[in-house]
Design a protein around this motif. Structure first.
Motif, PDB file in Angstrom:
ATOM      1  N   PRO A 181      -2.842   4.672   8.974  1.00  0.00           N
ATOM      2  CA  PRO A 181      -2.528   3.374   8.893  1.00  0.00           C
ATOM      3  C   PRO A 181      -1.077   3.260   8.301  1.00  0.00           C
ATOM      4  CG  PRO A 181      -4.606   3.682   7.934  1.00  0.00           C
ATOM      5  CD  PRO A 181      -4.232   5.206   8.114  1.00  0.00           C
ATOM      6  N   THR A 182      -0.752   4.120   7.258  1.00  0.00           N
ATOM      7  CA  THR A 182       0.395   4.155   6.661  1.00  0.00           C
ATOM      8  C   THR A 182       1.847   4.255   7.371  1.00  0.00           C
ATOM      9  OG1 THR A 182      -0.314   4.748   4.524  1.00  0.00           O
ATOM     10  CG2 THR A 182       1.981   4.696   4.510  1.00  0.00           C
ATOM     11  N   ALA A 183       1.601   5.476   8.249  1.00  0.00           N
ATOM     12  CA  ALA A 183       2.541   5.650   9.015  1.00  0.00           C
ATOM     13  C   ALA A 183       2.676   4.760  10.364  1.00  0.00           C
ATOM     14  CB  ALA A 183       2.282   7.365   9.924  1.00  0.00           C
ATOM     15  N   TYR A 184       1.463   4.131  10.775  1.00  0.00           N
ATOM     16  CA  TYR A 184       1.591   3.287  12.086  1.00  0.00           C
ATOM     17  C   TYR A 184       2.227   1.865  11.343  1.00  0.00           C
ATOM     18  CZ  TYR A 184      -0.179   0.475  15.393  1.00  0.00           C
ATOM     19  OH  TYR A 184      -0.404  -0.539  16.677  1.00  0.00           O
ATOM     20  N   LEU A 185       1.956   1.571  10.215  1.00  0.00           N
ATOM     21  CA  LEU A 185       2.605   0.338   9.636  1.00  0.00           C
ATOM     22  C   LEU A 185       3.993   0.557   9.498  1.00  0.00           C
ATOM     23  CD1 LEU A 185      -0.290  -1.037   7.570  1.00  0.00           C
ATOM     24  CD2 LEU A 185       0.261  -1.926   9.642  1.00  0.00           C
TER      25      LEU A 185
ATOM     26  N   LEU B 125       0.462  -5.940   2.661  1.00  0.00           N
ATOM     27  CA  LEU B 125      -0.397  -5.659   1.622  1.00  0.00           C
ATOM     28  C   LEU B 125      -0.864  -3.976   1.486  1.00  0.00           C
ATOM     29  CD1 LEU B 125      -1.415  -7.422  -0.780  1.00  0.00           C
ATOM     30  CD2 LEU B 125      -3.681  -7.374   0.236  1.00  0.00           C
ATOM     31  N   TYR B 126      -1.223  -3.753   2.538  1.00  0.00           N
ATOM     32  CA  TYR B 126      -1.619  -2.109   2.523  1.00  0.00           C
ATOM     33  C   TYR B 126      -0.566  -1.469   2.138  1.00  0.00           C
ATOM     34  CZ  TYR B 126      -3.553   2.027   4.198  1.00  0.00           C
ATOM     35  OH  TYR B 126      -4.127   3.550   4.563  1.00  0.00           O
ATOM     36  N   LEU B 127       0.535  -1.478   2.929  1.00  0.00           N
ATOM     37  CA  LEU B 127       1.935  -0.526   2.342  1.00  0.00           C
ATOM     38  C   LEU B 127       2.023  -0.877   1.072  1.00  0.00           C
ATOM     39  CD1 LEU B 127       4.258  -0.817   5.414  1.00  0.00           C
ATOM     40  CD2 LEU B 127       2.958   0.791   4.824  1.00  0.00           C
ATOM     41  N   ILE B 128       2.108  -1.992   0.595  1.00  0.00           N
ATOM     42  CA  ILE B 128       2.328  -2.108  -0.748  1.00  0.00           C
ATOM     43  C   ILE B 128       1.583  -1.414  -1.736  1.00  0.00           C
ATOM     44  CG2 ILE B 128       2.431  -3.937  -2.803  1.00  0.00           C
ATOM     45  CD1 ILE B 128       3.531  -5.817  -0.688  1.00  0.00           C
ATOM     46  N   VAL B 129       0.313  -1.495  -1.581  1.00  0.00           N
ATOM     47  CA  VAL B 129      -0.520  -0.745  -2.135  1.00  0.00           C
ATOM     48  C   VAL B 129      -0.334   0.720  -1.943  1.00  0.00           C
ATOM     49  CG1 VAL B 129      -3.064   0.151  -2.611  1.00  0.00           C
ATOM     50  CG2 VAL B 129      -2.470  -2.426  -2.371  1.00  0.00           C
TER      51      VAL B 129
END
Lengths: 270, 267
Positions: A81-85, B10-14
């Motif tokens: 998910p990190t890479a995707y976002l 929010l996910y990226l920030i975390v």
């Protein structure tokens, strides 16, 4: 004459490189194999292999693979998910650089930081206390070992997946959506299969090193977690039983060859 | 759709908070006069002074830098030669074999590299210390340089070499005036990668370092095993600033070569 000279120059390029291959790639592998047939007194024997096939060592190997599997799985779950976002953000190259930046901080310093964070009075316990769970023993548990390892490996998992996502042709996603696929179906049937090469590269980059993380097990897991790497380090540097250490190393190399074979040749430099 | 974005951010920030929290945690407590990594008492420079007065530590820092620069420079030379050798090989079978051998040390776990080099140096009679550490760092950096330089060579149009030869350039001129300028970004990227790999390495060094010689990683490990000491925190802050400088340098170079090269999966 001209041709002979040219190939001479080309051979001159090859000489130092070939020397490097022979001395530091081929010779070490052969030496490990050779040493695995000697016991601690220097006698030629198959004892090490017999010992490795006893339940104690097999259980340790299975344990080691299980931990490596968990570490790889959790890294993937966080990293995909990190890479995707990340690919959806503006200035994505800059954000990617920020993901990679922590890998330039010495691994031991990051592990050392967790000694403080997970300590009895550390940040993690302070948070647990404020939300009402109360202080727990976090350091020297399986959880802390896996958490710290995942933390270390996330960037190595994000990078290949990010690159695979970047290479994905966006019109394929549009096509899937136009043909009525839901967001989830598009992801499952189009995006994920097409980025599988990145996922495989990432898993390879995480799984193999996590079989051999002896410094994290020593500092964070307090010798509770014994992996193949810890056992090799122990035999070579503590008990000085090089034969047994080499035998474990032979099995680790075999495992590595199988994994590299399974996940395909790694794409590099791209 | 808008709601999606908030969750995504929010996910990226975390993720970013978790990635950077340990690093800043270390830095924050490096100013703690309390001497522990909890309960910040008052601000102090004490630990930094301790670092700068610790002669043993400063010698180790110097050792680490010398090893990193020397090994990066030598492995860059060997690696560029290796890339040229692979580039000039025309049979694909030999080429693939060379590439496979090249990648062995990249996919090998560090403990295996360390253990096998320990056997190698013991058999060859190399005394464990500066030389053995330097040789190991050169050994594991060479394949990275090759992988950074080779794509640049493949990118180069072969007509460039033909043209140079037609115009009467000697082998040396061809290398220095045509090939090297073209692959310079790859060479620099390789040098920087080798430098960071050397600075970052712990496991291999730990095996081949012997008594009496130490690099920073090994020293941090042996200090951390004895528990928390805030001079390690102070040191890590200094190192972080230094690495940030290196990264900025690397970033500008890789911007020039248009793409951020893959960071290999060692460690």
């Amino acid at each position: 004459m001209m041709k002979a000279m040219k190939s001479n120059v080309r051979n001159a390029y090859l000489i130092p490189y070939a020397l490097w291959i022979i001395l530091f790639v081929v010779a070490p592998i052969l030496l490990i194999l050779y040493y695995s047939f000697f016991d601690i007194e220097g006698k030629w024997t198959f004892e090490n292999y017999e010992k490795f096939l006893t339940p104690i060592y097999l259980k340790m190997t299975l344990n080691s693979f299980w931990y490596a599997f968990l570490i790889t799985l959790f890294s993937l779950l966080v990293a995909y998910p990190t890479a995707y976002l990340l690919t959806k953000t503006k200035h994505k190259q800059l954000w990617l650089l920020l993901i990679i930046l922590p890998t330039w901080v010495n691994l031991l310093l990051k592990v050392y930081a967790f000694l403080g964070i997970f300590g009895t009075f550390g940040l993690a316990n302070a948070i647990l206390k404020t939300i009402g769970i109360g202080a727990k023993q976090i350091l020297f548990t399986d959880f802390s070992f896996i958490f710290v390892s995942v933390y270390i490996f996330i960037p190595f998992m994000v990078l290949p997946i990010f690159n695979a996502l970047e290479e994905l042709n966006p019109s394929l996603i549009d096509a899937a959506r136009d043909l009525g696929a839901s967001a989830w179906t598009t992801f499952r049937r189009v995006v994920f299969p097409l980025t599988l090469s990145g996922v495989k590269a990432g898993c390879q980059a995480v799984f193999i090193p996590s079989l051999s993380l002896f410094m994290i097990t020593r500092l964070i897991a307090g010798n509770r977690v014994i992996t193949l790497g810890t056992a090799i380090e122990e035999h070579f540097l503590v008990t000085q039983d090089w034969g047994m250490g080499a035998t474990i190393a032979v099995f680790l190399m075999l495992a590595m060859a199988v994994i590299v074979g399974m996940t395909g040749s790694r794409k590099r430099g791209k | 759709m808008k709601k999606h974005r908030t969750w995504a951010n929010l996910y990226l920030i975390v993720v970013f908070i978790i990635l950077y929290m340990p690093i800043f945690y270390l830095m924050y407590y490096s100013f703690n006069s309390g001497g522990t990594m909890h309960n910040f008492k008052t601000f102090t420079w004490e630990w930094y002074q301790e670092v700068f007065h610790d002669d043993r530590l400063l010698i180790i820092v110097l050792n680490t830098l010398v090893i990193a620069l020397l090994s990066a420079a030598i492995s860059t030379v060997v690696g560029v030669m290796g890339a040229l050798a692979i580039y000039y090989v025309k049979t694909w079978r030999v080429k693939n074999a060379l590439l496979a051998l090249n990648n062995v040390l990249i996919v090998s776990p560090d403990v295996i590299i360390g253990a096998s080099f320990l056997i190698l140096f013991t058999i060859a009679g190399v005394k464990l210390g500066f030389i053995s550490v330097l040789l190991s760092h050169i050994a594991f950096s060479v394949p990275i340089v090759v992988l950074m330089v080779l794509p640049k060579l493949e990118e180069m149009s072969p007509t460039l070499i033909d043209a140079a030869r037609d115009l009467g350039a000697s082998q040396w001129h061809m290398l220095s005036k045509v090939i090297l300028p073209f692959i310079t970004p790859g060479v620099f990227a390789g040098f920087f990668m080798a430098l960071t790999y050397s600075l970052d390495d712990f496991a291999v060094t730990f095996f081949v370092t012997g008594n009496g010689f130490s690099t920073l990683s090994v020293e941090i490990y042996s200090r951390a095993r004895q528990g928390i000491s805030l001079s390690i925190n102070a040191l890590s802050t200094l190192l972080f600033l230094f690495t940030a400088l290196l990264v900025v340098g690397y970033y500008f170079i890789s911007q020039k070569s248009s793409r951020l090269y893959g960071i290999g999966g060692r460690k």
